[in-house]
Design an enzyme around this catalytic site. Structure first.
Site, PDB file in Angstrom:
ATOM      1  N   LYS A  13       0.836  -1.219   0.000  1.00 64.35           N
ATOM      2  CA  LYS A  13       0.000   0.000   0.000  1.00 64.35           C
ATOM      3  C   LYS A  13       0.864   1.260   0.000  1.00 64.35           C
ATOM      4  O   LYS A  13       0.646   2.172  -0.789  1.00 64.35           O
ATOM      5  CB  LYS A  13      -0.926   0.039   1.239  1.00 64.35           C
ATOM      6  CG  LYS A  13      -1.875  -1.134   1.352  1.00 64.35           C
ATOM      7  CD  LYS A  13      -2.774  -1.020   2.560  1.00 64.35           C
ATOM      8  CE  LYS A  13      -2.043  -1.052   3.897  1.00 64.35           C
ATOM      9  NZ  LYS A  13      -1.331  -2.316   4.181  1.00 64.35           N
ATOM     10  N   ARG A  90      -9.724   1.549   8.842  1.00 62.80           N
ATOM     11  CA  ARG A  90      -9.448   0.146   9.182  1.00 62.80           C
ATOM     12  C   ARG A  90     -10.542  -0.462  10.039  1.00 62.80           C
ATOM     13  O   ARG A  90     -10.448  -1.629  10.420  1.00 62.80           O
ATOM     14  CB  ARG A  90      -8.146   0.022   9.960  1.00 62.80           C
ATOM     15  CG  ARG A  90      -6.963   0.363   9.129  1.00 62.80           C
ATOM     16  CD  ARG A  90      -5.718  -0.201   9.754  1.00 62.80           C
ATOM     17  NE  ARG A  90      -4.591   0.498   9.209  1.00 62.80           N
ATOM     18  CZ  ARG A  90      -3.411  -0.041   8.999  1.00 62.80           C
ATOM     19  NH1 ARG A  90      -3.175  -1.270   9.330  1.00 62.80           N
ATOM     20  NH2 ARG A  90      -2.452   0.664   8.493  1.00 62.80           N
ATOM     21  N   ARG A 129      11.655  -6.002   5.321  1.00 63.07           N
ATOM     22  CA  ARG A 129      11.646  -4.546   5.067  1.00 63.07           C
ATOM     23  C   ARG A 129      12.668  -3.823   5.942  1.00 63.07           C
ATOM     24  O   ARG A 129      12.836  -4.123   7.117  1.00 63.07           O
ATOM     25  CB  ARG A 129      10.253  -3.985   5.376  1.00 63.07           C
ATOM     26  CG  ARG A 129      10.240  -2.457   5.353  1.00 63.07           C
ATOM     27  CD  ARG A 129       8.874  -1.851   5.360  1.00 63.07           C
ATOM     28  NE  ARG A 129       7.990  -2.414   6.363  1.00 63.07           N
ATOM     29  CZ  ARG A 129       6.681  -2.231   6.367  1.00 63.07           C
ATOM     30  NH1 ARG A 129       6.103  -1.529   5.417  1.00 63.07           N
ATOM     31  NH2 ARG A 129       5.949  -2.763   7.308  1.00 63.07           N
ATOM     32  N   ARG A 162      11.496  -1.864  11.432  1.00 65.77           N
ATOM     33  CA  ARG A 162      10.375  -1.404  12.267  1.00 65.77           C
ATOM     34  C   ARG A 162      10.133  -2.398  13.398  1.00 65.77           C
ATOM     35  O   ARG A 162      10.234  -3.607  13.193  1.00 65.77           O
ATOM     36  CB  ARG A 162       9.102  -1.293  11.408  1.00 65.77           C
ATOM     37  CG  ARG A 162       8.950   0.061  10.761  1.00 65.77           C
ATOM     38  CD  ARG A 162       7.838   0.128   9.737  1.00 65.77           C
ATOM     39  NE  ARG A 162       6.540  -0.385  10.175  1.00 65.77           N
ATOM     40  CZ  ARG A 162       5.436  -0.293   9.446  1.00 65.77           C
ATOM     41  NH1 ARG A 162       5.453   0.302   8.265  1.00 65.77           N
ATOM     42  NH2 ARG A 162       4.304  -0.784   9.893  1.00 65.77           N
ATOM     43  N   ARG A 173      -0.419  -8.723  13.138  1.00 61.82           N
ATOM     44  CA  ARG A 173      -1.033  -7.636  12.353  1.00 61.82           C
ATOM     45  C   ARG A 173      -1.874  -8.206  11.217  1.00 61.82           C
ATOM     46  O   ARG A 173      -2.945  -7.688  10.909  1.00 61.82           O
ATOM     47  CB  ARG A 173       0.075  -6.727  11.779  1.00 61.82           C
ATOM     48  CG  ARG A 173       0.695  -5.837  12.834  1.00 61.82           C
ATOM     49  CD  ARG A 173       2.057  -5.330  12.414  1.00 61.82           C
ATOM     50  NE  ARG A 173       2.031  -4.589  11.176  1.00 61.82           N
ATOM     51  CZ  ARG A 173       3.098  -4.443  10.380  1.00 61.82           C
ATOM     52  NH1 ARG A 173       4.257  -4.982  10.703  1.00 61.82           N
ATOM     53  NH2 ARG A 173       2.990  -3.751   9.281  1.00 61.82           N
TER      54      ARG A 173
HETATM   55  P1  AP5 Z   1       4.899  -1.572   1.889  1.00 64.66           P
HETATM   56  O1  AP5 Z   1       4.585  -0.818   0.655  1.00 64.66           O
HETATM   57  O2  AP5 Z   1       5.564  -0.844   2.999  1.00 64.66           O
HETATM   58  O3  AP5 Z   1       3.583  -2.357   2.378  1.00 64.66           O
HETATM   59  P2  AP5 Z   1       2.309  -1.828   3.160  1.00 64.66           P
HETATM   60  O4  AP5 Z   1       1.132  -2.525   2.620  1.00 64.66           O
HETATM   61  O5  AP5 Z   1       2.285  -0.334   3.174  1.00 64.66           O
HETATM   62  O6  AP5 Z   1       2.663  -2.417   4.580  1.00 64.66           O
HETATM   63  P3  AP5 Z   1       2.637  -1.740   6.026  1.00 64.66           P
HETATM   64  O7  AP5 Z   1       3.301  -2.735   6.931  1.00 64.66           O
HETATM   65  O8  AP5 Z   1       3.270  -0.379   6.017  1.00 64.66           O
HETATM   66  O9  AP5 Z   1       1.138  -1.649   6.280  1.00 64.66           O
HETATM   67  P4  AP5 Z   1       0.441  -1.702   7.633  1.00 64.66           P
HETATM   68  O10 AP5 Z   1      -0.906  -1.451   7.167  1.00 64.66           O
HETATM   69  O11 AP5 Z   1       0.598  -2.857   8.492  1.00 64.66           O
HETATM   70  O12 AP5 Z   1       1.269  -0.624   8.480  1.00 64.66           O
HETATM   71  P5  AP5 Z   1       0.990   0.889   8.796  1.00 64.66           P
HETATM   72  O13 AP5 Z   1       2.284   1.572   8.783  1.00 64.66           O
HETATM   73  O14 AP5 Z   1      -0.120   1.420   7.974  1.00 64.66           O
HETATM   74  O15 AP5 Z   1       5.810  -2.832   1.474  1.00 64.66           O
HETATM   75  C1  AP5 Z   1       6.308  -3.728   2.449  1.00 64.66           C
HETATM   76  C2  AP5 Z   1       7.688  -4.254   1.991  1.00 64.66           C
HETATM   77  O16 AP5 Z   1       7.542  -4.977   0.758  1.00 64.66           O
HETATM   78  C3  AP5 Z   1       8.715  -3.139   1.697  1.00 64.66           C
HETATM   79  O17 AP5 Z   1       9.986  -3.599   2.066  1.00 64.66           O
HETATM   80  C4  AP5 Z   1       8.652  -2.949   0.171  1.00 64.66           C
HETATM   81  O18 AP5 Z   1       9.885  -2.498  -0.355  1.00 64.66           O
HETATM   82  C5  AP5 Z   1       8.312  -4.358  -0.297  1.00 64.66           C
HETATM   83  N1  AP5 Z   1       7.456  -4.380  -1.486  1.00 64.66           N
HETATM   84  C6  AP5 Z   1       6.366  -3.602  -1.737  1.00 64.66           C
HETATM   85  N2  AP5 Z   1       5.803  -3.948  -2.916  1.00 64.66           N
HETATM   86  C7  AP5 Z   1       6.560  -4.973  -3.415  1.00 64.66           C
HETATM   87  C8  AP5 Z   1       6.497  -5.778  -4.596  1.00 64.66           C
HETATM   88  N3  AP5 Z   1       5.522  -5.608  -5.516  1.00 64.66           N
HETATM   89  N4  AP5 Z   1       7.414  -6.740  -4.761  1.00 64.66           N
HETATM   90  C9  AP5 Z   1       8.396  -6.943  -3.842  1.00 64.66           C
HETATM   91  N5  AP5 Z   1       8.523  -6.225  -2.703  1.00 64.66           N
HETATM   92  C10 AP5 Z   1       7.601  -5.243  -2.497  1.00 64.66           C
HETATM   93  O19 AP5 Z   1       0.427   0.776  10.289  1.00 64.66           O
HETATM   94  C11 AP5 Z   1       1.282   0.450  11.369  1.00 64.66           C
HETATM   95  C12 AP5 Z   1       0.499   0.472  12.674  1.00 64.66           C
HETATM   96  O20 AP5 Z   1      -0.059   1.788  12.902  1.00 64.66           O
HETATM   97  C13 AP5 Z   1      -0.733  -0.472  12.731  1.00 64.66           C
HETATM   98  O21 AP5 Z   1      -0.366  -1.781  13.089  1.00 64.66           O
HETATM   99  C14 AP5 Z   1      -1.568   0.230  13.818  1.00 64.66           C
HETATM  100  O22 AP5 Z   1      -1.044  -0.001  15.118  1.00 64.66           O
HETATM  101  C15 AP5 Z   1      -1.366   1.707  13.491  1.00 64.66           C
HETATM  102  N6  AP5 Z   1      -2.358   2.183  12.527  1.00 64.66           N
HETATM  103  C16 AP5 Z   1      -2.124   2.601  11.253  1.00 64.66           C
HETATM  104  N7  AP5 Z   1      -3.277   2.952  10.665  1.00 64.66           N
HETATM  105  C17 AP5 Z   1      -4.263   2.768  11.582  1.00 64.66           C
HETATM  106  C18 AP5 Z   1      -5.672   2.931  11.552  1.00 64.66           C
HETATM  107  N8  AP5 Z   1      -6.307   3.389  10.448  1.00 64.66           N
HETATM  108  N9  AP5 Z   1      -6.384   2.607  12.670  1.00 64.66           N
HETATM  109  C19 AP5 Z   1      -5.764   2.166  13.791  1.00 64.66           C
HETATM  110  N10 AP5 Z   1      -4.416   1.968  13.869  1.00 64.66           N
HETATM  111  C20 AP5 Z   1      -3.680   2.260  12.778  1.00 64.66           C
END
Ligand code: AP5
Length: 218
Positions: A13, A90, A129, A162, A173
């Site tokens: 994402k 979410r 990552r 992270r 998660r």
């Molecule tokens: P990446 O693009 O970073 O993936 P992502 O889907 O963004 O994964 P996240 O872990 O960032 O999502 P998340 O939803 O768990 O975390 P968030 O920070 O939002 O890619 C991941 C890896 O794969 C990278 O190394 C990248 O280089 C690689 N990659 C990407 N695409 C690729 C491809 N096509 N091929 C190969 N490699 C690839 O949330 C973190 C925390 O914040 C949550 O757990 C929660 O505690 C809190 N939080 C955030 N939003 C909310 C909300 N709305 N409500 C409540 N709590 C929240």
């Protein structure tokens, strides 16, 4: 254009939202990035959010709705061309709050992109990552290694893992996503907004699929 990006942790994402935001001139809003910034700066929000984030749990709705609501309203004043929401909403409560926010601004939601990815590949992407402490750029030990181990290609900053990217927390998660966020896909499907996109394959392949999925229909 207002877009919601959904998909399990690791689906890509953040990677794709950055590319699309640049291509379509949209504001990229990621509560995860904003929360990590708050934790780094030691703000009250950061202190409240940290325990939940480290455990792989969702941060309480009211904190997230205030955070994202504030940013959307600010942007409305700035008249951006739209927003791409990466990781929001979410929960049903957050989805309802987003409906209200967009109604207030008279801007409808145009699409909800659901990036799909098998669980084991999501775990591989999360545990491999690495993120730059300086500029926030994302790397992956296998899929996108930096030129020099532990050093950002772009700014020379140190790379770190992270705290929620350990295998155990990554799996929690993914389970939280399945239980609390995946049900939102039917909420949006009833309104005909969902575009399913296969998240497998390299970054460019997934970007091409997203751009096709976001083209207006015939
Ligand atoms: P990446 O693009 O970073 O993936 P992502 O889907 O963004 O994964 P996240 O872990 O960032 O999502 P998340 O939803 O768990 O975390 P968030 O920070 O939002 O890619 C991941 C890896 O794969 C990278 O190394 C990248 O280089 C690689 N990659 C990407 N695409 C690729 C491809 N096509 N091929 C190969 N490699 C690839 O949330 C973190 C925390 O914040 C949550 O757990 C929660 O505690 C809190 N939080 C955030 N939003 C909310 C909300 N709305 N409500 C409540 N709590 C929240």
């Amino acid at each position: 254009m207002n877009i919601v990006m959904m998909g399990p942790p690791g689906a890509g994402k953040g990677t794709q939202a950055k590319i699309l935001a640049e291509r379509f001139d949209l504001l990229h809003l990621s509560p995860g990035d904003l929360l990590r910034e708050a934790v780094r700066e030691g703000t009250e929000l950061g202190r409240k959010a940290k325990t939940f984030m480290d455990a792989g749990l969702l941060v309480p709705d009211e904190l997230i709705v205030d955070l994202i609501g504030g940013r959307i309203r600010e942007e409305e004043a700035g008249r951006a061309r739209g927003v791409i929401l990466d990781g929001f909403p979410r929960t049903l409560r957050q989805a309802e709050a987003l409906d209200e926010l967009l109604e207030e601004s008279g801007r409808p939601l145009d699409a909800v992109v659901n990036i799909t990815l098998p669980v084991e590949e999501a775990v591989r992407r999360l545990t491999g990552r690495r993120v730059c402490r300086g500029c926030g750029a994302n790397y992956h030990l296998l899929y996108k290694p930096p030129r020099a181990l532990g050093v950002c290609d772009l700014c020379g900053g140190p790379l770190y893992q992270r705290t929620d990217d350990t295998e155990e927390t990554a799996r929690s998660r993914l389970e939280v996503y399945r239980r609390e966020t995946e049900p939102l896909i039917s909420y949006y499907a009833r309104r005909g907004l969902v575009r399913e996109v296969d998240g497998r394959g390299n970054v460019d392949t997934v970007t091409d699929r997203l751009v096709k999925a976001l083209r207006p229909g015939p």
